[in-house]
Design an enzyme around this catalytic site. Sequence first.
Site, mmCIF file in Angstrom:
data_model
loop_
_atom_site.group_PDB
_atom_site.id
_atom_site.type_symbol
_atom_site.label_atom_id
_atom_site.label_comp_id
_atom_site.label_asym_id
_atom_site.label_seq_id
_atom_site.Cartn_x
_atom_site.Cartn_y
_atom_site.Cartn_z
ATOM 1 N N TYR A 159 11.290 5.955 20.939
ATOM 2 C CA TYR A 159 12.693 5.839 20.496
ATOM 3 C C TYR A 159 13.238 7.253 20.878
ATOM 4 O O TYR A 159 12.701 8.277 20.273
ATOM 5 C CB TYR A 159 13.081 5.493 18.979
ATOM 6 C CG TYR A 159 14.682 5.309 18.680
ATOM 7 C CD1 TYR A 159 15.441 4.449 19.129
ATOM 8 C CD2 TYR A 159 15.181 6.006 17.954
ATOM 9 C CE1 TYR A 159 16.576 4.295 18.799
ATOM 10 C CE2 TYR A 159 16.448 6.155 17.655
ATOM 11 C CZ TYR A 159 17.355 5.320 17.960
ATOM 12 O OH TYR A 159 18.557 4.982 17.518
ATOM 13 N N ASP A 161 10.512 14.783 23.646
ATOM 14 C CA ASP A 161 11.414 14.510 22.603
ATOM 15 C C ASP A 161 10.856 14.805 21.315
ATOM 16 O O ASP A 161 9.943 13.908 20.561
ATOM 17 C CB ASP A 161 11.840 12.957 22.402
ATOM 18 C CG ASP A 161 12.905 12.685 21.435
ATOM 19 O OD1 ASP A 161 12.957 13.503 20.237
ATOM 20 O OD2 ASP A 161 13.376 11.441 21.537
ATOM 21 N N LYS A 182 17.149 16.918 13.679
ATOM 22 C CA LYS A 182 16.635 16.621 12.417
ATOM 23 C C LYS A 182 16.533 18.060 11.576
ATOM 24 O O LYS A 182 17.405 18.683 11.174
ATOM 25 C CB LYS A 182 15.491 15.895 12.277
ATOM 26 C CG LYS A 182 15.763 14.551 12.820
ATOM 27 C CD LYS A 182 14.533 13.425 12.448
ATOM 28 C CE LYS A 182 14.709 12.126 13.110
ATOM 29 N NZ LYS A 182 15.618 11.133 12.440
HETATM 30 N N1 HOZ Z 1 14.318 8.466 14.107
HETATM 31 C C1 HOZ Z 1 15.320 7.872 12.942
HETATM 32 C C2 HOZ Z 1 14.367 6.862 12.602
HETATM 33 N N2 HOZ Z 1 13.177 6.627 13.272
HETATM 34 C C3 HOZ Z 1 16.711 7.458 13.167
HETATM 35 C C4 HOZ Z 1 17.151 7.370 11.934
HETATM 36 C C5 HOZ Z 1 18.475 6.311 12.148
HETATM 37 O O1 HOZ Z 1 18.446 5.627 13.273
HETATM 38 O O2 HOZ Z 1 19.321 6.355 11.310
#
Ligand code: HOZ
Length: 430
Positions: A146, A241, A269
């Site tokens: 992701y 990433d 983050k």
């Molecule tokens: N990377 C975060 C969760 N895997 C994203 C948090 C979100 O989508 O709020």
Amino acid sequence: MSNAATDNGQLYKTACTLMPGGVNSPVRAFGSVGGSPRFIDHANGSTMTDVEGNRWIDYVCSWGPLILGHAHPAVVDAVQQAAVKGLSYGACHRYEITLAELIQKHMPHMQMLRLVNSGTEAAMSAVRLARAATGRSAIIKFEGCYHGHADSFLIAAGSGALTFGTPSSPGVTEGAAKDTLTATYNDLASVEACFKTQENNVACVIVEPVAANMGVVLPNEGFLQGLRKLCDQYGALLVFDEVITGFRLGLGGARVAFGVTADLTVLGKIIGGGMPIGAYGGRKDLMQQIAPTGPVYQAGTLSGNPVACAAGIATLSILENENPYPKMQRLAQMLSDGTKQNLNDAGIPAALNQIASMMTLFFGIESVTSYAEVMKADAKLYGRYHAAMLQAGVYLAPSAFEAMFVSAAHTEDDIQKTLDAQKNAFKSIA
Ligand code: HOZ
């Protein structure tokens, strides 16, 4: 006024009338584990407390940024001091230089960088730059990885997209989908096959060096090195990433942990210490193609926001000066060893993937090194486990496909309490 309610159920009802699913990001909803979200009133150190006064040891840590725990006094102080000097200038200031210098000190391969507001924005901008720099349009990403919710990444995506069953989202145009080739994480042959389908048209490979959005899946020996080689061979850029792994694996991120250097790196983050931020950067010749030095356009009203930068500076300075990494590693090891023992005692088959202070427990499968294995894990059992742990005072991600984070604010006592709660939880779900 409804937002003065002190009842999770009432707040959820109201929230659902105002926001899709009552949430501002899908992963916060409890749909996949059953139940409804808790509304947090305050959080401190390793714990969060909801509006009803329920208190949990928190292993979500705002999905990764809170490596120092909630409301670390030095970070809060830095935010307060910055805020009274102005919330946003839309102009240059000193905080952005200090933060950029701190990042670059530990990630020197980010010879130049640009601060933005989120990991999504950073990843999408890095890919635009890769396309512009190479004059190519296709990208290779991995199933279950992701990179935020920009169109080109919502093909076989992880995180909430996977949790809620829409890894390839409606609304993404055929054109965008066509330009995203998907390979299998930890399978170099699948990457080479993608390169061969569009021999001279792949701009970049984007990868989470440790996959953390389909749960934690570690790179096999040689996988990241193999990606570097393939990118060089086919004239594509390698984009790491590191929104989750940056300053989590250690100060130097994946380059130091695995000895592979990406052309472009995406951060978020932790570098904002809990405030909204993102960054992308890498080779100077590439970054100089970004406006205003180059033609590749990318901008933002709140980019490099002084309050977010101040929180990031405070966080990175503490990581640098106090080096909590060995402590976090020790606590994560205690949690992972104890979890394996508890699983064994309860006779529950599961795989536990851990690196540094992040881990994921996959029920019903002995080992997980690929997306296909992730998909075999028992998400229903995770839902029952989640409910039992929540009841026992431990807040876990409301999704089977996320990472769990240990912060510098967690203590041995927290871990022991978690393991005790887990023993009973495992008994109740076995
Ligand atoms: N990377 C975060 C969760 N895997 C994203 C948090 C979100 O989508 O709020």
